[in-house]
Design an enzyme around this catalytic site. Structure first.
Site, short mmCIF file in Angstrom:
data_model
loop_
_atom_site.label_atom_id
_atom_site.label_comp_id
_atom_site.label_asym_id
_atom_site.label_seq_id
_atom_site.Cartn_x
_atom_site.Cartn_y
_atom_site.Cartn_z
N GLY A 38 0.79 -1.22 0.00
CA GLY A 38 0.00 0.00 0.00
C GLY A 38 0.82 1.27 0.00
O GLY A 38 0.53 2.21 -0.75
N ASP A 59 10.33 -7.20 -1.47
CA ASP A 59 9.07 -7.72 -0.94
C ASP A 59 9.00 -9.21 -1.25
O ASP A 59 9.26 -9.62 -2.38
CB ASP A 59 7.87 -7.01 -1.56
CG ASP A 59 6.59 -7.16 -0.75
OD1 ASP A 59 6.22 -8.32 -0.45
OD2 ASP A 59 5.95 -6.15 -0.42
N LYS A 83 5.04 -9.53 -5.66
CA LYS A 83 4.77 -8.09 -5.63
C LYS A 83 5.95 -7.27 -6.16
O LYS A 83 5.76 -6.27 -6.86
CB LYS A 83 4.43 -7.64 -4.21
CG LYS A 83 3.03 -8.00 -3.75
CD LYS A 83 2.74 -7.40 -2.38
CE LYS A 83 1.35 -7.78 -1.90
NZ LYS A 83 1.07 -7.25 -0.56
N CYS A 173 14.28 5.60 18.99
CA CYS A 173 14.07 6.65 20.00
C CYS A 173 12.58 6.90 20.19
O CYS A 173 12.13 7.21 21.30
CB CYS A 173 14.75 7.95 19.56
SG CYS A 173 16.56 7.91 19.51
N CYS A 186 -3.85 -4.95 8.29
CA CYS A 186 -4.97 -4.50 7.46
C CYS A 186 -6.01 -5.61 7.32
O CYS A 186 -7.21 -5.33 7.19
CB CYS A 186 -4.48 -4.09 6.08
SG CYS A 186 -3.32 -2.72 6.06
#
Length: 249
Positions: A38, A59, A83, A173, A186
């Site tokens: 995305g 990916d 992908k 941090c 998702c």
């Protein structure tokens, strides 16, 4: 640049802040995009259209029908394909004059260190804390600027972590490695499709600015977007002097 490139990138060249020199810096640059989903889709597509000379996509997933609601680098015909390779085809169609390397692999710390060392800027477009921390460690070790984005449901965030100055915070941090953060997917929480486009495009913008050395980056700031009410919030992020990742740098 040849005449075709001068024409293709003319709208950049017209900008006083960019000009010939800035555009040439993009053509000479190497961007590493980790995640071709995305966020990685719009980020990589804008890097390609802007003329970043070499883009490496990493990916290890394949295109699924559920991805197509928001992962705009992929098409229905490519369902089931890797992908990284699907996104490579899209980027080459956008700009055949650049080099796109597609890596269909899950990278460990050693491989990340190798890939980050070869890049001028790194874009973290992944969706889990373990990978984000691994990418951050590699960027700090190599002294490479990191553009990090995240989106879930109607919420997005983006920041830049730039270890080159020695004064800016790193990702750890802000989100310490030893704290437990729950990964939300998702697939279970959902995501509003245009928000990954907004944040991914902003990641590309920050990366391009870093490569050209123009403007002020988001280093030291976290931008958060409430997409349901379209409200941005900016908060300062300080360096943690006891951070186990960057304090010794």
């Amino acid at each position: 640049m040849d005449d075709s490139q001068l024409l293709r990138y003319s709208r950049h060249i017209l900008l006083d802040e960019i000009g010939i020199e800035g555009q040439q810096a993009l053509l000479d640059a190497h961007a590493l995009v980790i995640g071709a989903g995305g966020l990685g889709s719009p980020a990589a597509m804008y890097l390609a259209s802007a003329g970043v000379g070499h883009i490496t996509l990493v990916d290890n997933d394949t295109v699924d029908l559920t991805n197509l609601q928001r992962q705009i680098a992929h098409t229905t015909q490519r369902v089931g394909q890797p992908k990284a390779e699907s996104a490579r085809l899209t980027l080459q169609q956008i700009n055949p004059g650049i080099t796109v390397t597609a890596l269909n692999e899950r990278v460990d710390d050693a491989r990340l260190a190798q890939l980050v060392a070869q890049a001028d800027v790194v874009l973290d477009c992944t969706d889990n804390f373990a990978t984000r921390h691994a990418v951050n460690r590699a960027c700090v070790a190599a002294g490479k600027p990191l553009v990090s984005g995240a989106v879930i449901r109607f919420d997005g965030q983006i920041s830049v972590f730039d270890p080159r100055s020695g004064a800016q915070p790193c990702y750890s941090c802000l989100f310490p490695q030893d704290q437990k953060f729950e990964d939300v997917a998702c697939s279970t929480m959902g995501v509003f499709a245009p928000l990954v486009g907004v944040v991914g495009a902003m990641q590309a913008a920050e990366a391009l600015k870093l490569l050209m050395g123009v403007g002020a980056s988001l280093a030291g700031r976290l931008l958060m977007l409430d997409g349901l009410h379209m409200e941005w919030t900016s908060i300062g992020v300080a360096r943690n002097g006891a951070c186990p990742v960057c304090a010794a740098k």
